[in-house]
Design an enzyme around this catalytic site. Structure first.
Site, PDB file in Angstrom:
ATOM      1  N   HIS A   1       0.839  -1.203   0.000  1.00 23.94           N
ATOM      2  CA  HIS A   1       0.000   0.000   0.000  1.00 23.94           C
ATOM      3  C   HIS A   1       0.870   1.247   0.000  1.00 23.94           C
ATOM      4  O   HIS A   1       2.093   1.153   0.135  1.00 23.94           O
ATOM      5  CB  HIS A   1      -1.002  -0.011   1.163  1.00 23.94           C
TER       6      HIS A   1
ATOM      7  N   HIS B   1       1.458   3.954   1.856  1.00 21.96           N
ATOM      8  CA  HIS B   1       2.024   4.733   2.966  1.00 21.96           C
ATOM      9  C   HIS B   1       3.557   4.754   2.939  1.00 21.96           C
ATOM     10  O   HIS B   1       4.191   3.757   2.617  1.00 21.96           O
ATOM     11  CB  HIS B   1       1.525   4.192   4.308  1.00 21.96           C
TER      12      HIS B   1
ATOM     13  N   ASP C   1       5.894   4.601   5.119  1.00 22.36           N
ATOM     14  CA  ASP C   1       6.691   3.633   5.886  1.00 22.36           C
ATOM     15  C   ASP C   1       6.734   2.253   5.203  1.00 22.36           C
ATOM     16  O   ASP C   1       7.367   1.326   5.707  1.00 22.36           O
ATOM     17  CB  ASP C   1       6.206   3.517   7.342  1.00 22.36           C
ATOM     18  N   HIS C   2       6.090   2.147   4.037  1.00 22.59           N
ATOM     19  CA  HIS C   2       6.145   0.912   3.236  1.00 22.59           C
ATOM     20  C   HIS C   2       6.763   1.142   1.862  1.00 22.59           C
ATOM     21  O   HIS C   2       7.050   0.181   1.149  1.00 22.59           O
ATOM     22  CB  HIS C   2       4.738   0.315   3.093  1.00 22.59           C
TER      23      HIS C   2
ATOM     24  N   HIS D   1      -7.633  -0.225   5.330  1.00 25.08           N
ATOM     25  CA  HIS D   1      -6.555   0.658   5.818  1.00 25.08           C
ATOM     26  C   HIS D   1      -6.312   1.749   4.772  1.00 25.08           C
ATOM     27  O   HIS D   1      -6.282   2.936   5.096  1.00 25.08           O
ATOM     28  CB  HIS D   1      -5.313  -0.195   6.057  1.00 25.08           C
TER      29      HIS D   1
ATOM     30  N   ASP E   1      -0.524  -3.644   6.170  1.00 26.13           N
ATOM     31  CA  ASP E   1      -1.178  -3.091   7.355  1.00 26.13           C
ATOM     32  C   ASP E   1      -2.663  -3.432   7.374  1.00 26.13           C
ATOM     33  O   ASP E   1      -3.475  -2.683   7.932  1.00 26.13           O
ATOM     34  CB  ASP E   1      -1.008  -1.559   7.404  1.00 26.13           C
TER      35      ASP E   1
ATOM     36  N   HIS F   1       4.004  -4.568  10.722  1.00 24.90           N
ATOM     37  CA  HIS F   1       4.407  -3.949  12.001  1.00 24.90           C
ATOM     38  C   HIS F   1       4.451  -4.960  13.145  1.00 24.90           C
ATOM     39  O   HIS F   1       3.678  -5.920  13.175  1.00 24.90           O
ATOM     40  CB  HIS F   1       3.429  -2.833  12.403  1.00 24.90           C
TER      41      HIS F   1
HETATM   42 FE    FE Z   1       2.656   0.906   8.170  1.00 27.47          FE
HETATM   43 ZN    ZN Z   2      -0.025   1.851   6.395  1.00 27.86          ZN
END
Ligand code: FE
Ligand code: ZN
Length: 258
Positions: A55, A57, A59-60, A115, A132, A170
């Protein structure tokens, strides 16, 4: 089958590395940061071979630019995200397959909105990369989708074989299981798993992978239709709840406030 390694990133992210037998190439899932991936490859004398993204975001996805500047590799990711992901070379949605010939297993793409709207999960070789969407003991926050969408997404993941290994984005497991125990104080599987995970975390070990069969016993977001959970959600809400999506929505809000 490839072996799977966890590369910790930021405070609680996992970047997953898939290493096939007799290969010096690696598939990397959700590189939010390039540096830990570069260190992992250098320490083992491995090359990057492909990148998979669940996805949009940061942090990915944050490491895609630096990694593809260094390695000319395909980047597979979701087609239907609201926010474009820079650097994708293949845009995937439900029913698509990822067939990397040197990897030793194929992945089916499943749309799992909730998400984010375009979030995908990857299933193959007895493994699930859930980003996530599904966490060990929990699920992602509803940043873009509805409770009904997330519940339907998790229902599809719940239908996978019980022994499917779950690699999520995570290390949220302990907090998730503490919430699960608050929802279901009598559930002995949750209490037992909290002890096991605490022991793993005390040794700085990941709590992952989980498996689908375990999530069905300990994860409240995979148990919206279990009588104890329905009762707990109704008590939390203060009046009757109209169907599984309403139960799920109360659970998700309860977790947000936990
Ligand atoms: Fe994340
Ligand atoms: Zn995420």
């Amino acid at each position: 089958m490839p072996t799977v390694h966890a590369i910790p990133a930021f405070s609680d992210n996992y970047i997953w590395a898939l290493i096939p037998d007799n290969e010096n190439r690696v598939v990397i899932v959700d590189p939010g940061d390039a540096a830990p991936v570069q260190s992992f490859l250098a320490a083992r004398g491995l090359d990057l071979g492909a990148i998979l993204i669940t996805h949009h975001h940061p942090d990915h996805t944050g490491g895609i630019g630096a990694l593809t500047a260094e390695y000319d590799v395909p980047v597979y990711g979701p087609a239907r995200e609201r926010q474009a992901i820079a650097g994708l070379t293949a845009r995937l949605a439900d029913g698509d397959q990822i067939d990397i010939d040197w990897l030793g297993c194929r992945f089916d793409v499943i749309d799992v909105p909730g998400h984010t709207i375009g979030h995908i999960a990857l299933v193959g070789g007895g493994m699930l990369f859930s980003g996530d969407t599904l966490f060990h003991g929990g699920c992602g926050k509803l940043f873009e989708g509805s409770a009904g969408q997330m519940r339907a997404s998790l229902e599809r993941l719940r239908a996978l074989p019980d022994d499917t290994s779950i690699y999520c984005g995570h290390e949220y497991t302990l907090k998730n299981l503490q919430f699960a125990a608050a929802v279901e104080p009598e559930n002995a599987d949750i209490a037992a798993r909290i002890e096991q995970v605490q022991a793993l975390r005390d040794r700085q070990q990941p709590s992952l992978p989980s498996i689908i069969g375990l999530e069905k016993r300990v994860n409240p977001f995979m148990r919206w239709d279990v009588p104890d959970i329905r009762r707990a959600a109704r008590e939390r809400h203060g009046s009757d709840l109209d169907g599984p999506d309403a139960v799920f929505a109360v659970l998700r809000q309860w977790k947000d406030d936990f």
